[in-house]
Design an enzyme around this catalytic site. Structure first.
Site, PDB file in Angstrom:
ATOM      1  CD  GLU A 141      -3.133  -1.002   0.656  1.00 15.18           C
ATOM      2  OE1 GLU A 141      -3.158   0.195  -0.177  1.00 15.18           O
ATOM      3  OE2 GLU A 141      -3.532  -2.074   0.246  1.00 15.18           O
ATOM      4  CB  THR A 142       1.545   3.888  -1.908  1.00 20.30           C
ATOM      5  OG1 THR A 142       2.730   3.184  -2.416  1.00 20.30           O
ATOM      6  CG2 THR A 142       2.147   5.537  -1.736  1.00 20.30           C
TER       7      THR A 142
END
Length: 268
Positions: A46-47
């Site tokens: 995830e970002t």
């Protein structure tokens, strides 16, 4: 100066463990395409992208391939960055406006507690191919908005299983959360692993959103409201879980910054 991006290991107090997330507190709004490109470039599960909004921050989460509606470890990482990089004072609450509603994070000494929506599971009849793809016998199978929730007989089975991800991808529901009680001498109440090829991630190291499903599941079976849980990926991570019924689950974890960098360009 370019856009700063910070990499944080979440649900751990040890570098190179837990679940890594990139956190980008935006200087100005950016397009969905740009955020997806950055997430692909970071190539982490995830970002997170934040931008100041009213009394909190708008927060969105991207895997390398898609935007997701909820992510626990990247929210924990985001809260950690807001406090550690002085976007918030130590005693301020972190308030996030997201596609899953308003989420709250609070500091509790060396831990951060997240206030998340509960995710109930319903018993289901799983396709025979599910057990084959997982390579284990399913004790019980449930389904929720995240995917399948599969209970297996022992902690060893959870830790040692090696799913066939190509087979999982061919199932109608390809994301699978596997869990069991721990051994009697363990400090943890239950263990889990989360396989998410449907999100472009074969195995997520530590998954906050999964514990929104696990909280009511194990509360019903163990008759208690507080748990210490371990997600038994190769990196591993610890989650404190508190659920007293209703529509909210409280998840607590620790986090550590491992990297800060500068995005040279904001172009598409």
């Amino acid at each position: 100066m370019g856009q700063i991006i910070t990499q944080v290991d979440a649900f751990t107090n040890t570098p190179f463990a837990g679940n890594p997330a990139a956190v980008c507190v935006l200087l100005a709004p950016q397009s969905d395409r740009w955020m997806q490109n950055v997430a692909q470039e970071m190539n982490l599960s995830e970002t997170a992208f934040l931008i100041k909004q009213d009394d909190g921050f708008n927060l969105r989460w991207f895997t390398p391939t898609v935007e997701v509606p909820l992510c626990g470890h990247a929210t924990l990482a985001s809260a950690h960055v807001l406090w550690s990089e002085a976007h918030l004072l130590p005693d301020e609450i972190a308030r996030f406006y997201t596609k899953s509603g308003v989420l709250i994070a609070k500091r509790q000494v060396n831990w951060i507690e997240l206030d998340f929506p509960v995710n109930h599971s319903q018993a289901t009849v799983a396709p025979e191919e599910l057990g084959q793809a997982l390579g284990v016998e399913c004790k019980s199978v449930f389904q929720n908005s995240l995917g399948y929730l599969v209970e297996v007989e022992s902690e060893d089975l959870v830790r040692q299983m090696q799913p066939n991800f190509q087979q999982l991808k061919m199932l109608p529901v390809s994301n699978v959360l596997v869990t069991s009680l721990t051994d009697s001498n363990s400090e943890y109440d239950f263990v889990s692993r989360f396989f998410a090829p449907g999100f472009g991630i074969n195995e997520d190291p530590v998954t906050g959103a999964a514990h929104c499903c696990l909280a009511p599941f194990w509360r019903d079976r163990l008759g208690k409201d507080e748990f210490l849980a371990y997600q038994a990926s190769s990196r591993g991570g610890v989650v404190k879980v508190r659920y007293t019924g209703g529509d909210r689950v409280f998840l607590a974890g620790q986090a550590v910054t491992v990297l800060r960098g500068e995005l040279i360009t904001n172009k598409q």
